[in-house]
Design an enzyme around this catalytic site. Sequence first.
Site, PDB file in Angstrom:
ATOM      1  N   TYR A  87      37.161  34.905  36.010  1.00  0.00           N
ATOM      2  CA  TYR A  87      38.038  33.691  35.556  1.00  0.00           C
ATOM      3  C   TYR A  87      37.555  33.023  34.329  1.00  0.00           C
ATOM      4  CZ  TYR A  87      35.004  30.489  37.656  1.00  0.00           C
ATOM      5  OH  TYR A  87      33.773  29.743  38.225  1.00  0.00           O
ATOM      6  N   CYS A  88      38.523  32.396  33.650  1.00  0.00           N
ATOM      7  CA  CYS A  88      38.387  31.532  32.551  1.00  0.00           C
ATOM      8  C   CYS A  88      39.419  30.370  32.525  1.00  0.00           C
ATOM      9  CB  CYS A  88      38.094  32.160  31.254  1.00  0.00           C
ATOM     10  SG  CYS A  88      39.540  33.028  30.796  1.00  0.00           S
ATOM     11  N   THR A  89      39.388  29.502  31.551  1.00  0.00           N
ATOM     12  CA  THR A  89      40.291  28.205  31.547  1.00  0.00           C
ATOM     13  C   THR A  89      41.760  28.595  31.698  1.00  0.00           C
ATOM     14  OG1 THR A  89      38.687  27.088  30.195  1.00  0.00           O
ATOM     15  CG2 THR A  89      40.705  25.959  30.446  1.00  0.00           C
ATOM     16  N   GLY A 105      44.527  31.969  34.365  1.00  0.00           N
ATOM     17  CA  GLY A 105      43.185  31.184  34.427  1.00  0.00           C
ATOM     18  C   GLY A 105      43.279  29.845  35.276  1.00  0.00           C
ATOM     19  N   ILE A 106      42.198  29.183  35.204  1.00  0.00           N
ATOM     20  CA  ILE A 106      42.082  28.079  36.172  1.00  0.00           C
ATOM     21  C   ILE A 106      43.133  27.218  36.061  1.00  0.00           C
ATOM     22  CG2 ILE A 106      40.485  26.213  36.706  1.00  0.00           C
ATOM     23  CD1 ILE A 106      38.360  27.904  34.972  1.00  0.00           C
TER      24      ILE A 106
END
Length: 319
Positions: free
Chosen positions: A180-182, A208-209
């Site tokens: 996962y990433c932003t 993403g988040i």
Amino acid sequence: MATTKPYRVLLYYMYTTIENPEEFAAEHLEFCNSLELKGRILVAKEGINGTCSGTVEQTEKYMEAMNNDPRFDGIVFKIDEEEGHAFKKMHVRPRPELVTLRLEDDINPHEITGKYLEPKDFYEAMKQEDTVIIDARNDYEFDLGHFKGAIKPDIESFRELPDWIRENKETLEGKKILTYCTGGIRCEKFSGWLVREGYEDVSQLHGGIVTYGKDPEVQGELWDGQCYVFDERIAVPVNQKEHVIVGKDHFTGEPCERYVNCSNPECNKKILCSEENEAKYLRACSHKCRVSPRNRYVIQHELTEEQVAAALEKIEAGK
């Protein structure tokens, strides 16, 4: 969509072919300025990656123009409502690549990438056995907030991630890997790289988040802390059910979610610290940075040599 605040922050990306990034960047900057948007947009032959802020009307016009461009057909905008701009200026810059992995043989997410999991599926997958959750962001992003049980790779920046994976191959082999990433852009490439490396069960958090935190079903559950964002807000909430602070003050280790940059411009490291400790330690991460002749905190507050010496003495006495 009911609007309660006058401004919006748009977060978006798209892997798509842009033949002349330099020319596109110049024209796009002109267009953004005409709308009076502010933000930071990166353009490469492989696509676009941007965050920008403006009024509801300005952002509507921008999204409409992007949606009408065949190159950006299907682009998804993540929208936050705000009271004002999230940036001071507007920048549109051409780059060799949208995210800095610097692979010898680059990854095209249209050809190879991990499975996309929607928030609810990602939530369920995180609770399964034999699952490894890898945070694909920088270390300072992880320190502010992350999913429960996520691994923090021993790296400072995204481009170091492939080497870390190779060094930890034995730990990861045979496991279900979640990344996962932003907003999702880094995982498109990173998960694709993992698949190419031979990992068979690789999934990524779609959107993403930011998308996970807005999902009405999961409501950001299993996330601790806040999500680091690359604008003046610095941090945005994710978990709508509970707020657990995971950030720790650089100087005291106390719970903290306030980021500042080290006052030595040659260092500029991001550190979590309270306002009290910022003043006490002259906003510097180390003694070396505190005594730097270019210490921005000292210059900004016009501190005399005597005042700096007194501050250093106080720090030394407190050890």
